[in-house]
Every structure is written in structure tokens, then in C-alpha cells.
Design a protein around this motif. Structure first.
Motif, PDB file in Angstrom:
ATOM      1  N   ARG A  75      32.158   1.098 -23.057  1.00  0.00           N
ATOM      2  CA  ARG A  75      31.222   2.224 -23.107  1.00  0.00           C
ATOM      3  C   ARG A  75      30.918   2.663 -21.688  1.00  0.00           C
ATOM      4  N   ARG A  76      30.997   3.944 -21.438  1.00  0.00           N
ATOM      5  CA  ARG A  76      30.714   4.440 -20.102  1.00  0.00           C
ATOM      6  C   ARG A  76      29.287   4.057 -19.700  1.00  0.00           C
ATOM      7  N   GLY A  77      29.208   3.289 -18.629  1.00  0.00           N
ATOM      8  CA  GLY A  77      27.910   2.821 -18.167  1.00  0.00           C
ATOM      9  C   GLY A  77      27.385   1.632 -18.934  1.00  0.00           C
ATOM     10  N   GLY A  78      28.234   1.023 -19.798  1.00  0.00           N
ATOM     11  CA  GLY A  78      27.757  -0.083 -20.615  1.00  0.00           C
ATOM     12  C   GLY A  78      28.730  -1.234 -20.654  1.00  0.00           C
ATOM     13  N   SER A  79      28.769  -1.914 -21.781  1.00  0.00           N
ATOM     14  CA  SER A  79      29.565  -3.113 -21.943  1.00  0.00           C
ATOM     15  C   SER A  79      30.925  -2.773 -22.529  1.00  0.00           C
ATOM     16  N   THR A 123      37.884   3.842 -22.221  1.00  0.00           N
ATOM     17  CA  THR A 123      36.448   3.996 -22.037  1.00  0.00           C
ATOM     18  C   THR A 123      35.995   5.215 -22.821  1.00  0.00           C
ATOM     19  N   LEU A 124      34.983   5.038 -23.636  1.00  0.00           N
ATOM     20  CA  LEU A 124      34.458   6.122 -24.465  1.00  0.00           C
ATOM     21  C   LEU A 124      32.985   6.337 -24.150  1.00  0.00           C
ATOM     22  N   ASN A 125      32.547   7.558 -24.334  1.00  0.00           N
ATOM     23  CA  ASN A 125      31.143   7.873 -24.106  1.00  0.00           C
ATOM     24  C   ASN A 125      30.387   7.800 -25.427  1.00  0.00           C
ATOM     25  N   VAL A 126      30.200   6.579 -25.930  1.00  0.00           N
ATOM     26  CA  VAL A 126      29.392   6.380 -27.130  1.00  0.00           C
ATOM     27  C   VAL A 126      28.004   5.911 -26.722  1.00  0.00           C
ATOM     28  N   SER A 127      27.103   5.880 -27.683  1.00  0.00           N
ATOM     29  CA  SER A 127      25.697   5.696 -27.350  1.00  0.00           C
ATOM     30  C   SER A 127      25.312   4.243 -27.128  1.00  0.00           C
ATOM     31  N   ARG A 128      25.928   3.309 -27.889  1.00  0.00           N
ATOM     32  CA  ARG A 128      25.446   1.934 -27.856  1.00  0.00           C
ATOM     33  C   ARG A 128      26.614   0.962 -27.731  1.00  0.00           C
ATOM     34  N   ASP A 129      26.342  -0.186 -27.148  1.00  0.00           N
ATOM     35  CA  ASP A 129      27.367  -1.223 -27.040  1.00  0.00           C
ATOM     36  C   ASP A 129      27.758  -1.773 -28.401  1.00  0.00           C
TER      37      ASP A 129
END
Length: 868
Positions: free
Chosen positions: A697-701, A722-728
Motif C-alpha cells: 500500500r502506498r505509504g503503508g505496509s 504498489t496500489l493506492n488502497v485505503s488500508r493495510d
């Protein structure tokens, strides 16, 4: 059905139409008279599900003996509008039995009150059911002696471009000299927003025909040359394509080729480009006439391709054969190449815009008069205006592009005991009696320093008030101080507890002259809030005329404060749901809702095939070109973004809408000569093989899913995306789904060609097929793998000739999409600490009974709208 004797291709162009304008107002010119018989090829979609959808393309040539299609030729009847980007669309006119079905009603039922349901299932809605009945193989609307007519009734099937035919007959000649009117309505929204084809049956036996849009007459009644007696049957047909309306009437027998009414101009109302189908009567109340209707057919019509001219290429196929005389022009042609909207969106480097910048500029209700986003690169010498005004200047010590911790914006400048200044001319910001100043700021946790309040900004105005200071206190509060022309303080609010320290906040000051006083309002909003904090008051006996300049970091008093998105408005409203969501970067917005919003911002028509609410929630919207942001939505959801055949805009097919579909096109290889054209050959290869997927996740895990059995059998095929989804916690299901696609067993059938020329029954079904639809192939030779071959259409090339129609469909296995379960040999490893997703919108079947039809040229959910 027999294949049509001749395929009639039709080409229209919207000369002078501008991109970004309301497509309902475009005036389409039919140029088919200059289209010689030829082969027209159209390519749409992509090669396979792993590829990116490419712009659709086509090419054709027109007779250019007149020179009308030569760019820059002043004598052209289309001058100066023979330009690149001219909208173009291609039709194939077929007999009705080959068109896309909508509503059919033969009225072969008995109903004493109302009309019940049409043969195709849609329910008739009547204004007074007692006046409506069905019997004797016709439908009747009757009047009573006290009525002037039955207003109308309609069948709620939404149409854009439509072709409607109905048979009608008046029960009697008017007994009082009045006119009995039988009307066919289409694009019905309500009585004032519908088109009415009106057949006037006069007492002298003559028949005239008119066209109206609600109460507005478009075409006054024209003579038809027809006469009638009681119960004489007539046929009425209406066709609406964009703002072109065509109408005809004829007695029983062969349909005339010409349209009796054919109007196409900006004067044709477009307030209701979509709507239902209706029938109505009015006329002689004394005789209480009735009108009977029968054989209703309402068919969706849509072009095979809509796009924009990407090339004009005049040429002389036989050399220059022109003579010396002014009318001896010789033979000339022009090749016209066209491409879909993805070509324009993908060319060049469109301005990179953040979520907050887009929202600040795209809402006409609060469009700023002056706006400086502050997203300039570190080497910029000034801060550019996004509204076309003068740039903002900055002093030494300002670090451009130094703060990047706000998800809704590109990096912003940081003031290190420095300042920003914007000067406002009266032309840019005239005196309106009100002003709203807005800025986004981030204050460090340590604040701006101990001691006295530091000047965050000063807004200079004309009137008895001169300077409006907004100061930051050591505790992160704000303080409003107003001075006059002598620098004397005329108002001091004292510290207001905004608590800015360590926060990013939109701060706003609003002023409005109210008689002899000035109403003021100081407000702030941070992304974690649901409503802004507002502090207000009234400055008595003072005047405010207009703002003339603003300085942020006045006297270089603030340090380590990031500032951007500085704007001035002359409207009181600012905070609403969209600006609040934009500050959060639209985090949590579903992919379907995001593509709708982004397309609407750019005035690009988009249809969502499926339910936008069932698409995956996305993370914050980063800066990027429009095409990058739209494709990011498709990637996050696992759907597909492609071009509409009918609007010149886009369609977004959701992943859920492609699950558990019924087949749109079924081909039986053993049906007579067969429904498919050879070769139809399978292949076993490793294209698309993926058995080890890591999804971040972009900016995440991140989450990693592997299929150990497939790895042991074929070796490791790994990929990281890498995908721009909301939650890990969305990541494990996404990775498992991609592994399922990448390990699906069996052979691939890359292409299939329906035998349109030898089995004309396939034409109507072929015209329904679009990208993402399911195709089933039966009756294959015994040497093929056993069972039915199911594919999803990823793209196609169709070739249209005067006497042939050929198509090659690019397909991918539909097997993974038939079941919603993710159970397989896949195992998971390296998962984030968060629990597995309970988001049941990730994997959900489409409604197999959802209607399949052409989407209208507006934003609309199409396809499996009932997914839940």
C-alpha cells in the motif's frame, strides 16, 4: 436472419465543438454523402488482461473534391473548424431486428385498468389507470366527456439516443370540428421535459405531424398528404441522436425512406437528453374519442465508435486532374484518422495537481479570484498563480518544496523567518463588500517560540480599516488585531484557542460590510475534524472596501511554519463536505466514486459499469495527471478503464461487475457452419503467470501471498506491485486474488472471431458486447480441452465493409471470475499485523440479471447496479 444486403456506414462530425463543453450541445454534421464505399476498421481495448488499455483508433477517407475537408481552406463550408480534435463518430445503420433491444410491446394481453407490463418486462405507469386498458391485441387510451385529454404515461426505461416506432389509430373523426391528437413521447423526464411527436387528426380527415419539447413547439404541424377515417392505422417513428430529431408517419405499407421532420440545431432543447417512452392523447372532449396503440418498439441506438480526429491528410489518388475552369475541380480525398479520448489524456505532461488544488479550482460556487498553491519546485523564483494573476513573491530564507507531510498537497514552502507576498489589483479583486482569505499552514509541535504573538499574516484593505493581522501565539492560538491608517489598534480579539501547534490546518478570515459595521469570522479546520472551528464578531462603525495585498510571515516573525494554498474569494461560503474531504486527500473514497468525481471535474462523461459503492476504498489522492489518477483507480479496484463507444468519454468497469456474469455472447462451433471463424486455437504459455505476489500500500505496509504447489510445479513467478488502497488489511485479499488469476489452470484462447457473415443472428448480440463481458464457446472439436470455453472480452478489432462485418476479440480466461471464492492452494506469508480484511466489497458477485444496454451520455451506473 439473413445478413443485410448492404451495411450502411454513417459518419458524423461535430465541427466547432470544444472539448470540456456540454456534449449535449454539440451539433453533429452527417458527412456520409462524402463517404465512398470502403473498409473501416475500429480497434478498442487491450490485448489481454495484463496489458494497459490503449486509445481506440480508426481511419477512413472522405471525398474531398469540394475541398471542404482541407484544414485552413477558407472556402470550406466548415472553415475554420476543420481542425485536430474535431469529434467524430461512426455508425452502422442496420434493419431494426439487428439493433440493440430496449422495449417491445405487442399488447397481446387483457388488462381492464392500466397497461400492466410490456412484453420485455418494463412496467407502464399511467396517470389515470381507469382511462387505460389492453384488449383485442391493442392498447387504448380513452377520454370522457369532461376531459381535454390524457396527459401522458411512460415506461421507465432510460434512453439517450433512441429509435421508437408505434402503430396508432384514432377511433373516430372529431364530431365538433376539433382536432384529436395522438402523441408519441420519448426522452420523457416529466411533462415539461420530454419530446412529443404529435399526430393531428382533423375533422376534415387530414393528418398533420408536429414536434414539441414540453410546451415548446420545435416543428409546427406540417402536411403529411395522408387522410384518415375512423380506426385507420398509421405508423409513427421517431429517432433521436444527440440534438438531432427525426420523425416520420406513414399509412400501413412500406416505410418511406425520408424523414418528414429532421431538425438539428442549438435551438433543440437538451434539458432532458435521457428519459423514458410515453404515449398520450388529447383533443375533442365532446366526442370522447379513444386512440389505440400497437406494435411499440423502442430501441437503443449507439455508434460503433466515438472519438476525435487525430489527423487530416488530403491526397490526390489519381494525381492532379483539375482543369482550368472554376468548376473543373478534379478528384481529391482526405484520410481522416481518429483516436479516443485516452490519446489526448495521455499526450504531453498535463499539469500535476494535488487533491486540494483540484477542489479549490473546480467548484464554480467558490472559485477563487486569486490562488497561489505554493506547490512550486525548489528552484522557482516566484510562486505561480493558479488563476492567471501575478505570482506571489518570497523573501530570502523561504525553503520551497520543503514540507511534504500533508496527503492532499504537493510539498509546500516553509518560512524560516521569511515571508510571502501577493499584491492584488482592483481588476483582479474588485470591491464587493466582502472578502475571504484562506491559507493552509502547518505549525511545528514546538510552536513559533515563546514570548509575544508572531504575525502569521497581515491582510491590507482599503477603508477605515487598514491592516487585519492574524497572529500566532506561543500556545498555537490565533489573535485578530485590526489597525487603521495611523497604525492605531482599533480591535484586538485576544488569544483564540485554535491549538495549531503540531497540526496542519486551513485558516480563513472572512470580512463583510454590513451597513456601518464589518462582520468578521476567523475559522480553522484540520483533517481530523468534522466541522471547522469558527470565531466571529462585529467591528462597529468601520468600513472595509477591498483587499489590496497580503503578506504571510509579516516582518519575518515566524519560523519553521509551512504555508500554501493561499487564496482570496469574494463569496462567504467556503467550508463544505468536498473541501473537507479534499483536505484529507479523499482518503477512503471508493475507486468508482473517485473516477466519477475526477471525470466530472474535467467535464468528461463517464459511465460506471457496476456499482461504485462496491469498488475498493482508496488511499489519499496524490498529485498526478488526470489519466494517471484514473488508471490508479482501475488498478486499485482490479477493474478496467476504457473509452465509451457512444459519448466520446470514458467507462469504468468494476471488478465486482465482472464476477459471475451470464454470457453476453454465446458461440456454438457446431451450429451449422459454426458460430466461430477458424483458426480458434488454444495455447499453453506462461503469459500472466504469477504465483508469488507482494502487494504494498502506498505509504503503508505490504502482504505477500504464494501458491506453493504451483511454485513446485512450474517454478517461481514473482511480482511486486504498489496500489493506492485505503488500508493495510485490504492487501492479503488483493494479493490472493492476483495469485488466483496468475495460477488459473488450463490453456488460453487469445482470440476468437464470431462468424457474423455466415450467421447474421450473431449481429445483434455482437453489438451488445463490450469490454469485460463474458463470452462462452460451445461445441468445439473433441481435440480441444473438454467443456465450455469461457472468456472475458479484453478488446477487439472490427472490420466493416459494404458487404461484410468481421470481428476479432481479444480474450482472457473467465474461469477465475466465475466463482467468488479465493480458496486455492495459495498460502500467505509476511502479512501485516492488522487482521484479515472484513471488507466484503473486495470479492462480490455481479447481479446476473442486471440489464445490459448502452450507457447514456452522462455520468451513470450501468450494469450490475444491484450488487450488494
Amino acid at each position: 436472419m439473413e445478413f443485410p444486403d448492404r451495411l450502411t456506414a454513417r459518419v458524423e462530425m461535430a465541427f466547432g465543438a470544444l472539448p470540456g463543453t456540454n456534449r449535449a450541445t454539440w451539433l453533429w454534421t452527417d458527412v456520409t454523402a462524402d463517404l465512398p464505399p470502403q473498409t473501416i476498421q475500429i480497434a478498442r481495448g487491450r490485448q489481454d488482461e495484463m496489458a494497459q488499455v490503449q486509445p481506440s483508433i480508426t481511419s477512413l477517407y472522405l471525398d474531398n473534391t469540394s475541398g471542404n475537408y482541407t484544414p485552413g481552406k477558407a472556402e470550406s463550408v466548415y472553415y475554420p473548424n476543420v481542425v485536430l480534435g474535431t469529434p467524430m463518430r461512426i455508425w452502422v445503420d442496420l434493419p431494426p431486428e439487428f439493433d440493440i433491444p430496449g422495449v417491445i410491446d405487442e399488447f397481446q394481453r387483457n388488462v381492464t385498468t392500466g397497461w400492466a407490463n410490456a412484453d420485455t418486462g418494463q412496467r407502464w405507469i399511467t396517470d389515470r389507470p381507469a382511462s387505460y386498458s389492453v384488449g383485442g391485441l391493442t392498447a387504448k387510451i380513452a377520454q370522457t366527456g369532461t376531459e381535454t385529454g390524457r396527459k401522458a404515461q411512460y415506461i421507465p426505461e432510460v434512453y439517450g439516443d433512441v429509435d421508437v416506432t408505434v402503430s396508432l389509430q384514432a377511433s373516430q373523426v372529431s364530431a365538433t370540428g376539433r382536432v384529436v391528437i395522438a402523441a408519441l413521447a420519448y426522452r420523457w423526464a416529466d411533462r415539461d421535459h420530454a419530446y412529443f411527436v404529435e399526430a393531428f387528426f382533423a375533422a376534415n380527415g387530414t393528418v398533420t405531424l408536429g414536434l414539441a419539447h414540453g410546451p415548446t413547439v420545435i416543428q409546427a404541424p406540417v402536411a403529411t398528404g395522408l387522410t384518415y377515417a375512423a380506426a385507420t392505422p398509421f405508423w409513427v417513428r421517431a429517432r433521436a441522436i444527440g440534438n438531432r430529431q427525426q420523425v416520420k408517419i406513414w399509412a400501413t405499407g412500406a416505410e418511406p425512406a425520408a424523414w418528414l421532420i429532421d431538425v438539428s440545431s442549438a435551438a433543440v432543447p437538451n434539458a432532458s437528453p435521457l428519459g423514458g417512452i410515453g404515449l398520450a392523447i388529447s383533443g375533442d372532449p365532446t366526442g370522447a374519442p379513444a386512440v389505440r396503440f400497437d406494435h411499440l418498439s423502442a430501441r437503443h441506438i449507439e455508434p460503433r465508435w466515438t472519438g476525435y480526429v487525430s489527423e487530416w491528410a488530403p491526397h490526390w489518388p489519381y494525381g492532379d486532374l483539375s482543369g482550368p475552369g472554376p468548376t473543373d475541380l478534379g478528384a481529391a480525398r482526405v484520410t481522416v484518422a481518429g483516436a479516443g479520448i485516452l490519446r489526448r489524456l495521455g499526450q504531453g505532461a498535463a499539469p500535476v495537481q494535488s487533491a486540494l488544488r483540484r477542489e479549490m479550482l473546480n467548484n464554480p460556487a467558490r472559485r477563487p479570484l486569486g490562488y497561489w498553491p505554493g506547490e512550486d519546485a525548489a528552484g522557482a523564483t516566484t510562486l505561480a498563480s493558479a488563476t492567471g494573476g501575478r505570482p506571489m513573491t518570497y523573501s530570502a530564507g523561504t525553503a520551497l518544496g520543503a514540507f511534504n507531510e500533508i496527503v492532499s498537497t504537493a510539498p509546500l514552502p516553509v518560512l524560516h523567518n521569511s515571508s510571502l507576498r501577493a499584491d492584488l489589483t482592483e481588476a483582479e479583486f474588485p470591491a464587493t463588500g466582502q472578502c475571504r482569505f484562506v491559507a493552509l499552514a502547518h505549525v511545528p509541535k514546538a510552536g513559533v517560540g515563546a514570548g509575544a504573538a508572531r504575525s502569521f499574516w497581515v491582510l491590507h484593505t482599503t477603508g477605515t480599516t487598514f491592516n487585519w493581522f492574524v497572529d500566532i501565539t506561543a500556545a498555537g492560538g490565533l489573535q485578530l488585531v485590526v489597525t487603521d491608517k495611523t497604525d492605531a489598534v482599533i480591535f484586538d480579539s485576544g488569544e483564540i484557542a485554535f491549538n495549531l501547534n503540531g497540526k496542519s490546518m486551513i485558516v480563513s478570515l472572512w470580512l463583510q460590510q454590513q451597513g456601518p459595521d464589518i462582520a468578521w469570522q476567523l475559522s480553522g479546520f484540520e483533517a481530523s475534524q468534522t466541522v471547522p472551528g469558527v470565531f466571529s464578531g462585529v467591528l462597529k462603525a468601520n468600513t472595509f472596501i477591498r483587499a489590496s495585498f497580503v503578506v504571510l510571515g509579516f516582518l519575518n516573525q515566524v519560523n519553521d511554519v509551512a504555508i500554501g494554498h493561499v487564496a482570496l474569494f469574494n463569496v462567504p461560503g467556503f467550508y463544505d463536505a468536498t473541501i473537507i474531504a479534499a483536505l484529507r486527500g479523499w482518503d477512503g473514497e471508493t475507486a468508482g466514486k473517485r473516477v466519477q468525481r475526477l471525470a466530472a471535474d474535467e467535464q468528461i462523461p463517464i459511465a460506471v459499469v457496476g456499482d461504485p459503492a462496491t469498488t475498493r476504498p482508496m488511499g489519499p489522492q496524490a498529485a498526478g495527471t488526470l489519466l494517471q489518477l484514473l488508471r490508479e483507480c482501475a488498478d486499485a479496484d482490479g477493474g478496467v478503464l476504457y473509452e465509451s463507444r457512444s459519448t466520446g468519454g470514458l467507462e469504468f468497469r468494476t471488478r465486482v461487475s465482472m464476477l459471475d456474469q451470464t454470457s453476453v455472447l454465446t458461440l456454438d462451433a457446431d451450429n451449422g457452419p459454426g458460430d466461430i471463424v477458424n483458426p480458434f486455437t488454444p495455447i499453453l504459455d506462461d503469459q500472466g503467470a504469477r504465483n508469488d505476489m507482494t502487494v504494498s500500500r502506498r505509504g503503508g505496509s505490504s502482504a505477500r501471498v504464494t501458491d506453493a504447489a504451483d511454485i513446485a510445479r512450474r517454478g517461481r513467478y514473482d511480482e511486486q506491485i504498489t496500489l493506492n488502497v485505503s488500508r493495510d488489511d485490504q492487501l492479503p485479499d488483493i494479493a490472493a486474488w492476483l495469485v488466483k488469476l496468475g495460477t488459473w489452470p488450463g490453456m488460453r484462447y487469445p482470440t476468437v472471431s464470431p462468424a457474423l457473415n455466415t450467421n447474421a443472428d450473431l449481429l445483434a448480440r455482437w453489438r451488445l458486447l463490450d469490454l469485460g463481458d463474458r463470452i462462452s464457446i460451445l461445441g468445439l472439436p473433441p481435440q480441444h480441452p473438454s467443456g465450455t470455453v469461457d472468456l472475458l472480452a479484453q478488446g477487439y478489432v472490427e472490420t466493416i465493409q459494404p458487404h461484410r462485418w468481421d470481428a476479432v476479440i481479444n480474450g482472457s480466461p473467465a474461469g477465475p471470475w466465475v466463482s467468488t471464492t479465493l480458496t486455492s492452494a495459495a498460502t500467505t506469508a509476511d502479512l501485516p499485523d492488522t487482521p484479515a480484511s472484513d471488507d466484503d466489497s473486495d470479492i462480490r458477485p455481479a447481479d446476473p440479471n442486471a440489464p445490459r444496454r448502452a450507457g447514456p451520455p452522462v455520468q451513470q451506473t450501468r450494469g450490475a447496479a444491484g450488487d450488494s
